[in-house]
Write a protein that holds these residues in place. Structure first.
Motif, short mmCIF file in Angstrom:
data_model
loop_
_atom_site.label_atom_id
_atom_site.label_comp_id
_atom_site.label_asym_id
_atom_site.label_seq_id
_atom_site.Cartn_x
_atom_site.Cartn_y
_atom_site.Cartn_z
N MET A 1 -2.83 -1.23 -14.53
CA MET A 1 -1.69 -2.18 -13.84
C MET A 1 -0.32 -1.49 -14.05
SD MET A 1 -2.88 -4.71 -12.17
CE MET A 1 -4.40 -3.25 -11.92
N THR A 2 0.00 -0.86 -15.19
CA THR A 2 1.26 -0.24 -15.30
C THR A 2 1.29 1.04 -14.39
OG1 THR A 2 1.25 -1.20 -17.75
CG2 THR A 2 2.58 1.03 -17.09
N ARG A 3 0.13 1.93 -14.33
CA ARG A 3 0.16 2.94 -13.55
C ARG A 3 0.22 2.73 -12.22
NH1 ARG A 3 -4.96 4.89 -16.10
NH2 ARG A 3 -5.53 5.57 -13.92
N LEU A 4 -0.30 1.65 -11.71
CA LEU A 4 -0.11 1.32 -10.32
C LEU A 4 1.29 0.75 -9.89
CD1 LEU A 4 -1.50 0.20 -7.84
CD2 LEU A 4 -2.09 -1.93 -8.64
N VAL A 5 1.93 -0.21 -10.81
CA VAL A 5 3.16 -0.53 -10.63
C VAL A 5 4.29 0.72 -10.53
CG1 VAL A 5 5.32 -1.92 -11.51
CG2 VAL A 5 3.06 -2.86 -11.49
N GLU A 6 4.20 1.57 -11.40
CA GLU A 6 4.91 2.63 -11.57
C GLU A 6 4.59 3.82 -10.21
OE1 GLU A 6 3.73 4.38 -15.27
OE2 GLU A 6 5.23 3.43 -16.42
N ALA A 7 3.42 4.01 -9.82
CA ALA A 7 3.16 4.87 -8.79
C ALA A 7 3.58 4.29 -7.47
CB ALA A 7 1.79 4.94 -8.49
N THR A 8 3.38 2.84 -7.36
CA THR A 8 3.85 2.32 -6.12
C THR A 8 5.24 2.28 -6.26
OG1 THR A 8 1.91 0.79 -6.20
CG2 THR A 8 3.66 0.03 -4.93
N CYS A 9 6.05 1.76 -7.08
CA CYS A 9 7.28 1.56 -7.09
C CYS A 9 8.07 2.93 -6.71
CB CYS A 9 8.01 0.78 -8.13
SG CYS A 9 7.47 -0.98 -7.93
N SER A 10 7.46 4.09 -7.38
CA SER A 10 8.04 5.46 -7.20
C SER A 10 7.89 5.82 -5.69
CB SER A 10 7.25 6.54 -8.16
OG SER A 10 6.15 6.69 -7.59
N GLU A 11 7.20 5.28 -4.72
CA GLU A 11 6.99 5.60 -3.57
C GLU A 11 7.77 4.82 -2.54
OE1 GLU A 11 3.41 6.66 -1.19
OE2 GLU A 11 2.76 7.45 -2.98
N LEU A 12 8.02 3.42 -2.99
CA LEU A 12 8.92 2.62 -2.32
C LEU A 12 10.41 3.19 -2.11
CD1 LEU A 12 7.43 -0.89 -3.61
CD2 LEU A 12 6.72 0.61 -1.14
N PRO A 13 10.96 2.93 -1.06
CA PRO A 13 12.35 3.01 -0.74
C PRO A 13 13.28 2.18 -1.49
CG PRO A 13 11.71 1.89 1.22
CD PRO A 13 10.62 2.34 0.26
N PRO B 1 0.81 -1.24 -0.01
CA PRO B 1 -0.07 -0.02 0.06
C PRO B 1 0.89 1.31 0.17
CG PRO B 1 -0.01 -1.02 2.17
CD PRO B 1 0.89 -1.89 1.26
N THR B 2 0.57 2.11 -0.87
CA THR B 2 1.20 3.23 -1.01
C THR B 2 -0.14 4.49 -1.38
OG1 THR B 2 1.59 3.36 -3.21
CG2 THR B 2 3.21 2.60 -1.70
N LYS B 3 0.15 5.85 -1.06
CA LYS B 3 -0.86 6.74 -1.31
C LYS B 3 -1.05 6.86 -2.88
CE LYS B 3 0.16 9.50 2.93
NZ LYS B 3 0.48 10.78 3.29
N ALA B 4 0.11 7.01 -3.51
CA ALA B 4 -0.02 6.90 -4.86
C ALA B 4 -0.77 5.82 -5.59
CB ALA B 4 1.32 7.28 -5.73
N GLY B 5 -0.35 4.63 -5.08
CA GLY B 5 -1.19 3.50 -5.71
C GLY B 5 -2.56 3.52 -5.20
N ALA B 6 -3.03 3.67 -3.97
CA ALA B 6 -4.28 3.70 -3.48
C ALA B 6 -5.15 4.79 -4.16
CB ALA B 6 -4.35 4.03 -2.19
N ALA B 7 -4.63 5.92 -4.44
CA ALA B 7 -5.42 6.92 -5.34
C ALA B 7 -5.83 6.55 -6.66
CB ALA B 7 -4.25 8.41 -5.27
N LEU B 8 -5.25 5.63 -7.28
CA LEU B 8 -5.63 5.14 -8.38
C LEU B 8 -7.01 4.32 -8.44
CD1 LEU B 8 -2.42 3.71 -9.90
CD2 LEU B 8 -3.36 5.99 -10.44
N PHE B 9 -7.69 4.19 -7.15
CA PHE B 9 -8.99 3.44 -7.18
C PHE B 9 -9.82 4.28 -6.24
CE2 PHE B 9 -5.40 0.52 -7.35
CZ PHE B 9 -5.73 -0.31 -8.35
N ALA B 10 -11.21 4.20 -6.83
CA ALA B 10 -12.31 5.06 -6.21
C ALA B 10 -12.37 4.37 -4.77
CB ALA B 10 -13.39 5.08 -6.93
N ASP B 11 -12.40 3.12 -4.74
CA ASP B 11 -12.73 2.55 -3.25
C ASP B 11 -11.44 1.36 -3.01
OD1 ASP B 11 -13.84 1.81 -1.02
OD2 ASP B 11 -15.31 0.36 -1.70
N PRO B 12 -10.33 1.86 -2.75
CA PRO B 12 -9.31 0.76 -2.88
C PRO B 12 -9.76 -0.55 -1.59
CG PRO B 12 -8.57 2.63 -1.83
CD PRO B 12 -9.87 2.88 -2.56
#
Length: 82
Positions: free
Chosen positions: A60-72, A25-36
C-alpha cells in the motif's frame, strides 16, 4: 463522488466507495500488480485500480508513492475576493 477521498501531498489519488478502495490508474501503480483489476468506483466514473488486499502495508505504501509521483501537482486555488 463516493464516501471518502484520499489525498497525498495535496494530490487526490484514491476514493473509498462501498467499502472498496479505488486508486487513480497510473503506469507505476499498475506495475505493482501481476494482474491489475480495474473497476468504476461509481456509475459514470472512469475506471480505477480496484485494490482488494489492504492488509499488505508495504504494498500500500509503494502504491501510494508510485501513484502520487506520477500525478500532476495540484492546481493553485484561486483566492476569494472579499
Amino acid at each position: 463522488f463516493g464516501e471518502y477521498g484520499l489525498y497525498c501531498d495535496g494530490k487526490f489519488f484514491a476514493v473509498v466507495c462501498d467499502d472498496s478502495l479505488f486508486v487513480k490508474p497510473t503506469k507505476a501503480g499498475a506495475a505493482l500488480f501481476a494482474d491489475p483489476q480495474y473497476a468504476e468506483p461509481y456509475a459514470g466514473a472512469k475506471p480505477s485500480l480496484l485494490i482488494q488486499n489492504l492488509e499488505d502495508r508495504e504494498l500500500m505504501t509503494r502504491l501510494v508513492e508510485a501513484t502520487c509521483s506520477e500525478l500532476p501537482a495540484p492546481r493553485p486555488r484561486k483566492k476569494k475576493e472579499s
